[in-house]
Design a protein around this motif. Structure first.
Motif, short mmCIF file in Angstrom:
data_model
loop_
_atom_site.label_atom_id
_atom_site.label_comp_id
_atom_site.label_asym_id
_atom_site.label_seq_id
_atom_site.Cartn_x
_atom_site.Cartn_y
_atom_site.Cartn_z
N PRO A 67 7.96 6.26 -22.06
CA PRO A 67 9.22 6.09 -21.31
C PRO A 67 10.40 6.86 -21.89
N ILE A 68 10.50 6.93 -23.22
CA ILE A 68 11.62 7.67 -23.81
C ILE A 68 11.48 9.16 -23.57
N GLU A 69 10.26 9.68 -23.74
CA GLU A 69 10.02 11.11 -23.51
C GLU A 69 10.26 11.47 -22.05
N ARG A 70 9.78 10.62 -21.13
CA ARG A 70 9.94 10.91 -19.72
C ARG A 70 11.41 10.92 -19.31
N THR A 71 12.14 9.90 -19.76
CA THR A 71 13.56 9.80 -19.42
C THR A 71 14.34 10.97 -20.00
N TRP A 72 14.08 11.31 -21.25
CA TRP A 72 14.81 12.41 -21.88
C TRP A 72 14.53 13.74 -21.18
N SER A 73 13.29 13.95 -20.78
CA SER A 73 12.94 15.17 -20.05
C SER A 73 13.73 15.26 -18.74
N GLN A 74 13.83 14.15 -18.02
CA GLN A 74 14.58 14.15 -16.75
C GLN A 74 16.07 14.34 -17.00
N VAL A 75 16.58 13.71 -18.04
CA VAL A 75 18.01 13.84 -18.36
C VAL A 75 18.35 15.28 -18.71
N LEU A 76 17.49 15.94 -19.50
CA LEU A 76 17.72 17.35 -19.83
C LEU A 76 17.70 18.22 -18.58
N LEU A 77 16.75 17.95 -17.70
CA LEU A 77 16.64 18.73 -16.47
C LEU A 77 17.90 18.58 -15.62
N GLU A 78 18.37 17.35 -15.47
CA GLU A 78 19.53 17.10 -14.62
C GLU A 78 20.82 17.58 -15.27
N SER A 79 20.95 17.36 -16.57
CA SER A 79 22.19 17.73 -17.27
C SER A 79 22.29 19.24 -17.47
N GLY A 80 21.16 19.90 -17.64
CA GLY A 80 21.18 21.32 -17.92
C GLY A 80 20.83 22.18 -16.73
N LEU A 82 19.81 21.60 -13.47
CA LEU A 82 20.35 21.32 -12.14
C LEU A 82 21.87 21.49 -12.07
N LYS A 83 22.55 21.26 -13.18
CA LYS A 83 24.01 21.39 -13.20
C LYS A 83 24.47 22.72 -13.80
N GLY A 84 23.51 23.53 -14.23
CA GLY A 84 23.86 24.85 -14.77
C GLY A 84 24.66 24.80 -16.05
N ARG A 85 24.39 23.79 -16.88
CA ARG A 85 25.14 23.64 -18.13
C ARG A 85 24.27 23.94 -19.34
N ASP A 86 24.90 24.28 -20.43
CA ASP A 86 24.23 24.45 -21.71
C ASP A 86 24.07 23.07 -22.33
N VAL A 87 22.83 22.58 -22.45
CA VAL A 87 22.61 21.21 -22.92
C VAL A 87 23.07 21.02 -24.36
N ARG A 88 23.25 22.11 -25.09
CA ARG A 88 23.73 22.00 -26.46
C ARG A 88 25.18 21.52 -26.51
N ALA A 168 7.67 23.35 -16.98
CA ALA A 168 7.97 22.74 -18.27
C ALA A 168 9.48 22.68 -18.45
N THR A 169 9.98 21.51 -18.84
CA THR A 169 11.43 21.31 -18.94
C THR A 169 12.08 22.29 -19.90
N ASN A 170 11.43 22.54 -21.05
CA ASN A 170 12.06 23.41 -22.04
C ASN A 170 12.23 24.84 -21.55
N LYS A 171 11.40 25.26 -20.59
CA LYS A 171 11.57 26.60 -20.02
C LYS A 171 12.68 26.61 -18.97
N LEU A 172 12.79 25.55 -18.21
CA LEU A 172 13.82 25.48 -17.18
C LEU A 172 15.21 25.31 -17.79
N VAL A 173 15.29 24.50 -18.84
CA VAL A 173 16.58 24.21 -19.46
C VAL A 173 17.05 25.36 -20.33
N GLN A 174 16.11 26.10 -20.90
CA GLN A 174 16.36 27.31 -21.71
C GLN A 174 16.79 27.01 -23.14
#
Length: 275
Positions: A67-80, A82-88, A168-174
């Motif tokens: 559950p933690i991994e799944r939620t974090w993956s979705q949060v990264l996708l949405e925050s980075g 989908l919103k075009g932001r630098d997650v850092r 893969a989330t890490n490729k989409l988020v960059q």
């Protein structure tokens, strides 16, 4: 396609949905056909009950990720992505706001999902497996799915597919971003009880998840608790109210659409069954 979740259902009839499964050569449909739609885990009981009435012979595959991994993956996708932001550059409170959204909470409440779909289709219609098995033993994972849906087994998984990651989330988020400790605690605090219920339902198969989440939750700090209450009562409240209002209207539209489907398809199926 997420036909039964997204507005396509409001625009098209079932023939449009079924046409996506038609063979390209115009021949007979394959005996086993399906779609992958993670959003179906968020459907409400009344919606799943209507799917079961319309398509009673469906076989459902549910793959569970920590559950933690799944939620974090979705949060990264949405925050980075989908919103075009630098997650850092995204703050922990912004991440927590994403975690609090209904689409994140519902997607990780596996107990709720299993109970809703089991009641609608029967427990035997569900095949439950784990995300880790895709990585550790993909061929066995696939063959277990094939047996559940009536496919031919054994099937040898091509080596090239074992090494291919899709979306893969890490490729989409960059940009790489490790989960902040406070966000990890927030997710564990939110999802521990649903995961404990899940573990009871699955007879201890996710006891390691429960143990890990209990350990994380036990590291609470006063500042984290303050941030949690601030996020739930102030920061996330307007968005939560907007979400509930939007989905109240959308649910009403879906309800009327389902009534139309029932009059067109369920009645026709019952009639043909009597003949």
């Amino acid at each position: 396609m997420c036909f039964f979740f997204f507005p396509d259902m409001l625009r098209y009839n079932l023939e449009w949905y079924e046409a996506h499964f038609a063979p390209a050569n115009g021949g007979e449909p394959k005996p086993v056909r399906g779609e992958i739609s993670p959003e179906y885990a968020r459907l409400k009981a009344w919606q799943v009950n209507r799917i079961a009435k319309l398509l009673p012979d469906l076989r459902i595959i549910l793959t569970l990720r920590h559950p933690i991994e799944r939620t974090w993956s979705q949060v990264l996708l949405e925050s980075g992505y989908l919103k075009g932001r630098d997650v850092r550059k995204v703050s922990s409170i912004d991440f927590m706001r994403q975690v609090e959204q209904a689409r994140n909470r519902l997607s990780s409440d596996y107990y709720r999902t299993i109970k809703i779909w089991s009641r609608a289709f029967g427990r035997d219609a569900l095949h439950i497996d784990f995300f880790d098995r895709i990585r550790d033993d993909p061929e066995m994972y696939i063959n277990d799915v094939l047996r559940h849906i009536g496919g031919t087994t054994p099937w040898v998984l091509p080596a090239k597919l074992m090494k291919t990651k899709v979306h893969a989330t890490n490729k989409l988020v960059q940009h790489k971003r490790e989960i902040p400790e406070v966000v990890q605690w927030y997710i564990a605090d939110q999802l521990l009880k649903p995961t404990e219920r899940l573990n009871e339902l699955l007879e201890g198969r996710v006891s390691n998840w429960v143990d890990e989440m209990r350990a994380i939750r036990g590291k609470a700090r006063l500042s984290w608790r303050i941030m949690r209450e601030l996020n739930r009562t102030v920061v996330s409240a307007p968005e939560r109210l907007a979400y509930e209002a939007y989905h109240a209207v959308l649910d009403l539209r879906f309800w009327w659409r389902w009534r139309h489907f029932q009059s067109l398809y369920v009645a026709d199926t019952d009639h043909r069954g009597m003949n």
